[in-house]
Scaffold this active site. Sequence first.
Site, mmCIF file in Angstrom:
data_model
loop_
_atom_site.group_PDB
_atom_site.id
_atom_site.type_symbol
_atom_site.label_atom_id
_atom_site.label_comp_id
_atom_site.label_asym_id
_atom_site.label_seq_id
_atom_site.Cartn_x
_atom_site.Cartn_y
_atom_site.Cartn_z
ATOM 1 N N ALA A 289 -6.173 -108.259 64.340
ATOM 2 C CA ALA A 289 -5.951 -106.865 63.934
ATOM 3 C C ALA A 289 -6.448 -105.891 64.992
ATOM 4 C CB ALA A 289 -6.642 -106.589 62.604
ATOM 5 N N ASP A 335 13.200 -83.450 99.545
ATOM 6 C CA ASP A 335 14.161 -83.212 100.616
ATOM 7 C C ASP A 335 14.743 -81.806 100.441
ATOM 8 O OD1 ASP A 335 15.887 -83.888 102.784
ATOM 9 O OD2 ASP A 335 17.491 -84.221 101.342
ATOM 10 N N ASP A 621 17.730 -89.121 100.086
ATOM 11 C CA ASP A 621 19.119 -89.526 99.870
ATOM 12 C C ASP A 621 19.634 -90.478 100.932
ATOM 13 O OD1 ASP A 621 19.152 -87.803 101.989
ATOM 14 O OD2 ASP A 621 20.741 -86.507 101.234
ATOM 15 N N ASN A 687 -8.515 -99.610 64.037
ATOM 16 C CA ASN A 687 -9.185 -100.894 64.218
ATOM 17 C C ASN A 687 -10.701 -100.746 64.145
ATOM 18 O OD1 ASN A 687 -6.629 -101.856 64.585
ATOM 19 N ND2 ASN A 687 -6.812 -102.178 66.796
#
Length: 895
Positions: A289, A335, A621, A687
């Site tokens: 758990a 760029d 690119d 928890n």
Amino acid sequence: MVSEKTTKNHPWHTRGVEAVQQHWQVDPATGLPSARVEERLQEFGSNEIRETGGRGPVRILLSQFADFMIMVLIAAAVVSGLVGEPEDTIAIVVIVLLNAIIGAAQEYRAERAVAALKRLAAPEARVMRDGSWQTLPAVGLVPGDIVEMVAGDVVPADIRLFESGDLEVDESALTGESQTVGKRVETLSTADLPVGDRRNMTYKGTVVTRGRARGLVVATAMQTELGRVATLLGGAAGGRTPLQQRLAVFGRRLAIAVLGICVVIFVTGVLRGESATLMFLTAVSLAVAAIPEALPAVVTVALAFGAAKMVRRQALVRRLPAVETLGSVTYICADKTGTLTENRMRTEMLWSEGEQRGELPESVADVGRWTHFGRAMALNSEIEAGQSGEIVGDPTEVALFEAAKLAHYDKAALLEMFPQVAVLAFDSDRQMMTTIHRVDDHFVAYTKGAPEQIVGRCRDRLADSGPQPLDAEGILAQAESMADQGYRVLAYAQRLFNDQPSELISESVEGQLSFLGLVGLIDPPREGVAQAVQDCLTAGITPVMITGDHPGTARAIAHRLGIMDHDGEVMTGAELAKLTPEEFTQRVTHVQVYARMSPEQKIAIVDALESQGEYVAMTGDGVNDAPALKRAAIGVAMGQKGTDVAREAAEMVLLDDNFTTIVTAVREGRRIFDNIRKFIKYTMTSNSGEIWTLFLAPFLGLPIPLLPIQILWINLVTDGLPGLALAAEPQERGIMRRPPRSPNETVFAYGIWQHIIWVGLLIGVLSIGSQAWAYHSGSPQWQTVVFTVLTFSQLVHVLVIRSERDSLITLGLFSNPSLLGAVLLTVGLQLSVIYIPALNEIFHTAPLTLTELAVCFTLPLVIFVAVEAEKWFVRNKGLYRIVSREERQADAVTC
């Protein structure tokens, strides 16, 4: 035999044509003999790009299981199977396999970056061998081959030119420069010129756009500039994302903590006299758990939802973790051409006789210098109409034509009145072009070109009142001023003739000119980019421009967009090459614009920034950008004008090539990381509450409050649907007004671990309190009471932590309908476990009375009040404030 070493990093552009021919032992009239070609094929190998450093699909898949958190989950699956919970085992195994398959598929796509380089290679080449021209496969070229190229050809190797007929080459894929490059054959003197300035060389993978040429192959395969990029790609390892780093640390610490807690609970229970078997099953169930096996699923869902949302906003994510990485970037290296600017030239400034205009006056009357200027711009152009009516031509020519037409100086109409009788085409030596037109019984020549060439051939300037004395120095100073503002500057002039057309077609007409004016053209910034840059700065992200263009042009655009202030620094590739890595690292945070960078230098920028603790997003690119795209924390490729190589190397592709899309993606990345943090905060607090409940009850003289099956049920219903629904949580207010989170921080930073402990303890106290009340009041269903209070407390908690600062009342219950629906469904499932007899037997529950059910619904409201109080303190007391980059750097200096 020529040594291979002589082809590497050799400044062939500095050697004369005859010296290069002698070096490679070739006669350009006959080419290489077949015997020598065979020898060199043995020495240099075939002319193809070879992949380096790649991994196969199986190796990539297996590497997905090496993550520590994944290994913890696999251990949890084994334990679940041993304690008789096959459903949990199956669920965990499915989650692990799904993540491995998704991760492997995305990594495999990234590994194909080098393979994409092969598609740039020319399939065939025209080669002189054994005294005759032959068309052969380009993979068979060797150094020393004589090659002929014409417009439309892909350059098959690195070639030193010795004949050029008005050759122009598109080198944008390799250099990043948007303009085609005119080539010549003269020897250059500077050895360390950038690739784009080596005008007597052509390079493998670039494209001939105009003219024809012949040259000698000086490098093939991996010795070419393209091959050098492939080598860099093979060695440019992509780093782990911030989320992957943080989750790895989280997984290690969690496993150690859970193991320790389970040992303590097992030993404590046995010492109190509980059954060792029961305590073992309880400890193991608690361990299962406590490990948030839903975390990988929540992360995957959050990233997938974010990726789908970003596609709708023109950002295609090729690797899911990149979505979150964007939220952590501190630098965006962008760029210029097409990303920050429109990637099209526009006429923006006109200057004549000291008068400056933004556009031509709307007139075609035969009066005034502006009328002659407008005619010159319209008639002296090399544009054509496409099949669908669009204007086709060089971007500069199109910009000039459109500016003239906007002022009603239409070329087609003017040609009817002033038909063209001759043209002197532009060439790189004269740096000008001239068109000659008939005007009634005489002729006029319109000339445009570089200001220093045009002004030097002018005898006067044309004013409204007629010819006037020429101030050459003043005109050239104005041209230089315009260039400093980032404009590409052209000058226009004219000359009247009485001669017959046949006598005009010579360069002698380009003298004794009358100066008309200057034109300033620029690739203008994209709409919205300036605001996006400001958004970056507000968000603590530093935008940096990297361009292949002239430093002056880059500086001007950077000033316009707000990237660069007056104290900002521009660095060229030549300047960077003179610095040691240590010296550059000292200066890198002060440089805002880089011009004329090589692929290795772009990687150096990324490395220097990351050594300063920054996370870098790199855009690009071209082929030359690919290594840096792969090396950066996140590589962003252009979808419209980008190469396949760049797209394969990048984690994200901009479908619209727009910088503003990156900023939108950064906002989405921050939202996703916030939501993942909220899930960790929620599930670990839940928890923690379960652990406190099981740990404290025995010390208070109470029996073990929960059975293993109940622990696993709480883990299933509370971590499942509500946790996944947190992935759809909208962004918080001011998400782009805060600095990026420190790359070194853990997921528990800014109060999360404190919250997990104290709210988890509060959930445990409420659960144990309800147990004590029901147990001591003699209720037989006391275990169902604590079971339900623990479940409902976690559901209240998930609603109230939707924002780290804003109240749930401010947010409203309906702003995340997915979460509200998940909570209501979970409440229904819990009530089913309580009131359906068949489920009572499975989960060892019993129906609650109305009073007990009211207690189960009321006690969890304490969580709402407590967490709202915590958020009030955070808002008003400045707790857990996100620290800016400047503060972190100042702290580091102080330490």
